[in-house]
Write an enzyme that holds these catalytic residues in place. Sequence first.
Site, PDB file in Angstrom:
ATOM      1  N   THR A  84       0.837  -1.206   0.000  1.00 32.60           N
ATOM      2  CA  THR A  84       0.000   0.000   0.000  1.00 32.60           C
ATOM      3  C   THR A  84       0.870   1.254   0.000  1.00 32.60           C
ATOM      4  O   THR A  84       0.655   2.187  -0.779  1.00 32.60           O
ATOM      5  CB  THR A  84      -0.928  -0.005   1.230  1.00 32.60           C
ATOM      6  OG1 THR A  84      -1.775  -1.153   1.148  1.00 32.60           O
ATOM      7  CG2 THR A  84      -1.781   1.258   1.296  1.00 32.60           C
ATOM      8  N   THR A 116      13.164   5.130  10.759  1.00 36.43           N
ATOM      9  CA  THR A 116      14.125   4.079  11.088  1.00 36.43           C
ATOM     10  C   THR A 116      13.725   2.784  10.391  1.00 36.43           C
ATOM     11  O   THR A 116      12.566   2.378  10.445  1.00 36.43           O
ATOM     12  CB  THR A 116      14.170   3.874  12.621  1.00 36.43           C
ATOM     13  OG1 THR A 116      14.513   5.120  13.208  1.00 36.43           O
ATOM     14  CG2 THR A 116      15.186   2.813  13.008  1.00 36.43           C
ATOM     15  N   GLN A 119       1.068  -8.919  -6.802  1.00 38.42           N
ATOM     16  CA  GLN A 119       0.543 -10.274  -7.041  1.00 38.42           C
ATOM     17  C   GLN A 119       1.304 -11.017  -8.128  1.00 38.42           C
ATOM     18  O   GLN A 119       0.979 -12.160  -8.435  1.00 38.42           O
ATOM     19  CB  GLN A 119      -0.944 -10.209  -7.406  1.00 38.42           C
ATOM     20  CG  GLN A 119      -1.852  -9.776  -6.277  1.00 38.42           C
ATOM     21  CD  GLN A 119      -1.966 -10.810  -5.162  1.00 38.42           C
ATOM     22  OE1 GLN A 119      -1.544 -11.970  -5.301  1.00 38.42           O
ATOM     23  NE2 GLN A 119      -2.534 -10.407  -4.031  1.00 38.42           N
ATOM     24  N   ASN A 123      -5.240  -8.941  -8.438  1.00 37.38           N
ATOM     25  CA  ASN A 123      -5.357  -9.740  -7.224  1.00 37.38           C
ATOM     26  C   ASN A 123      -6.624 -10.574  -7.152  1.00 37.38           C
ATOM     27  O   ASN A 123      -6.654 -11.607  -6.512  1.00 37.38           O
ATOM     28  CB  ASN A 123      -5.238  -8.847  -5.986  1.00 37.38           C
ATOM     29  CG  ASN A 123      -6.062  -7.588  -6.082  1.00 37.38           C
ATOM     30  OD1 ASN A 123      -5.856  -6.782  -6.993  1.00 37.38           O
ATOM     31  ND2 ASN A 123      -6.985  -7.407  -5.165  1.00 37.38           N
ATOM     32  N   SER A 138       5.172  -6.403  -2.110  1.00 39.05           N
ATOM     33  CA  SER A 138       4.740  -6.535  -0.715  1.00 39.05           C
ATOM     34  C   SER A 138       5.276  -7.827  -0.123  1.00 39.05           C
ATOM     35  O   SER A 138       5.178  -8.890  -0.748  1.00 39.05           O
ATOM     36  CB  SER A 138       3.210  -6.537  -0.641  1.00 39.05           C
ATOM     37  OG  SER A 138       2.790  -6.909   0.653  1.00 39.05           O
ATOM     38  N   CYS A 151     -16.169  -5.455   2.427  1.00 35.90           N
ATOM     39  CA  CYS A 151     -17.315  -5.176   3.277  1.00 35.90           C
ATOM     40  C   CYS A 151     -17.156  -3.781   3.868  1.00 35.90           C
ATOM     41  O   CYS A 151     -16.318  -3.541   4.712  1.00 35.90           O
ATOM     42  CB  CYS A 151     -17.397  -6.206   4.391  1.00 35.90           C
ATOM     43  SG  CYS A 151     -18.853  -6.025   5.407  1.00 35.90           S
ATOM     44  N   HIS A 172       4.234  -9.701   2.519  1.00 27.51           N
ATOM     45  CA  HIS A 172       3.346 -10.789   2.979  1.00 27.51           C
ATOM     46  C   HIS A 172       2.617 -11.511   1.856  1.00 27.51           C
ATOM     47  O   HIS A 172       1.937 -12.502   2.097  1.00 27.51           O
ATOM     48  CB  HIS A 172       2.373 -10.288   4.053  1.00 27.51           C
ATOM     49  CG  HIS A 172       1.229  -9.449   3.571  1.00 27.51           C
ATOM     50  ND1 HIS A 172      -0.041  -9.964   3.436  1.00 27.51           N
ATOM     51  CD2 HIS A 172       1.154  -8.153   3.227  1.00 27.51           C
ATOM     52  CE1 HIS A 172      -0.852  -9.002   3.022  1.00 27.51           C
ATOM     53  NE2 HIS A 172      -0.152  -7.889   2.889  1.00 27.51           N
TER      54      HIS A 172
HETATM   55  C1  PLP Z   1      -2.117  -6.941  -1.065  1.00 26.12           C
HETATM   56  C2  PLP Z   1      -1.982  -6.003  -2.191  1.00 26.12           C
HETATM   57  C3  PLP Z   1      -1.556  -4.685  -1.994  1.00 26.12           C
HETATM   58  C4  PLP Z   1      -1.302  -4.118  -0.630  1.00 26.12           C
HETATM   59  O1  PLP Z   1      -0.146  -4.640  -0.020  1.00 26.12           O
HETATM   60  P1  PLP Z   1       0.004  -4.511   1.579  1.00 26.12           P
HETATM   61  O2  PLP Z   1       1.401  -4.973   1.835  1.00 26.12           O
HETATM   62  O3  PLP Z   1      -1.028  -5.422   2.161  1.00 26.12           O
HETATM   63  O4  PLP Z   1      -0.210  -3.097   1.939  1.00 26.12           O
HETATM   64  C5  PLP Z   1      -1.400  -3.874  -3.096  1.00 26.12           C
HETATM   65  N1  PLP Z   1      -1.654  -4.332  -4.325  1.00 26.12           N
HETATM   66  C6  PLP Z   1      -2.072  -5.586  -4.563  1.00 26.12           C
HETATM   67  C7  PLP Z   1      -2.308  -6.024  -5.966  1.00 26.12           C
HETATM   68  C8  PLP Z   1      -2.254  -6.462  -3.505  1.00 26.12           C
HETATM   69  O5  PLP Z   1      -2.680  -7.696  -3.747  1.00 26.12           O
END
Ligand code: PLP
Length: 387
Positions: free
Chosen positions: A72, A237, A179, A151, A199, A325, A201
């Site tokens: 994000t 930091t 993605q 996504n 990202s 939601c 995660h």
């Molecule tokens: C998950 C996602 C994000 C956001 O990433 P975060 O690390 O959760 O802030 C942005 N773009 C896409 C396409 C995503 O799937």
Amino acid sequence: MRRIYLDHNATTPADPRVVAAMLPFLGEIYGNASSIHSFGQQARAAVEQARESVARLIAARPAEIVFTSGGTEADNLAILGVVRASRAERKHVITSQIEHHAVLNACQAIETESVEVTYLPVSADGVADPAAVRSALRPHTVLISVMLANNELGTIQPVSEIAKIAAEAGVAFHTDAVQAACKLPLDVSRLGVDLLSLSGHKIYAPKGVGALYVRSGTRLAPIAFGGHHERDRRPGTENVPGIVALGRAAQLALDRLATEPARIAALRDRFERELLARISDVRVNGYLAPRVANTSNVSFRFIEGESLVIALDLKGVSCSTGAACSSGAIEPSHVLTAIGLPPQDARASLRFSFGHANTEADVDAALDALESAVRHLRELSPLASGS
Ligand SMILES: *Cc1c(COP(=O)(O)O)cnc(C)c1O
């Protein structure tokens, strides 16, 4: 009950090797990477090593990587940063209607700063049209942002074609590759992009860390203000454990690229083939478009998606609707709306996203759970009666 996780586009579990790599930085190696003493030097060395690994994943140079708090923030920095760095009187941005909210809402934010934004429609299969991007160009266009892999649908966008159009027009081009990383080989020069978001995660590192690739020479204004970290592009930091984790995850993603996407594609194809054979009135969204290997978005007619997610969860299968939601009301997904699904079908859609731990047995168990949950819900559904 064995739980089957089919929601890897929402988040992935951190790889144990990633956790092992970051753990020392939550413990004994606690230095501030900006400190000049040995504690600081140890942290700095780890951050720079991670920067090299992330750069290697996308064939960039380490100095072009800016660590952020996630996808994000990377998207926001790209969009707000490029727009605010431009001194032009009038500014215009082109994006697509199927972007992640991190991009869409950043674009909405700059509309309040008198920047004009064009939100391009996509095809019924969920793909943006380079010719439409070309037609949308204006003399004062300063940025184009089109994602690499969607996504919700997994559809791959024609990023390198759009990048050519952007380069010809002298317009900066950003792609959200959150993605796409670990699913497609990434090369920023081959793609032709100036900015690219990642990202942690979504690629088996923890939440709260990400990166923005910024091609050297691209003008970018900071969007937060503080110290001189990250070459004055992102103050604060450094999140050393998170950055180390992202670096390790990037290495693993690169190692796995030769085999894992093909293995996961076989699972996804088995899932879709069996699904279409066993359950009536289903539609795979984005089916005809090129897609990343792991994503399957399916409309189950006559069913409320939320009810099916809950029914599947009770059977141990975790997946998601594309719907966000907000304020208690279930809005149909903006992506499914953009590909022309009527609200009823958009609300009847589920996303299954496969990952490293999934096996054929998971696919078969998910199919069994789906078949019985769909049958049960349709028996109860007033929408299905008479069909
Ligand atoms: C998950 C996602 C994000 C956001 O990433 P975060 O690390 O959760 O802030 C942005 N773009 C896409 C396409 C995503 O799937």
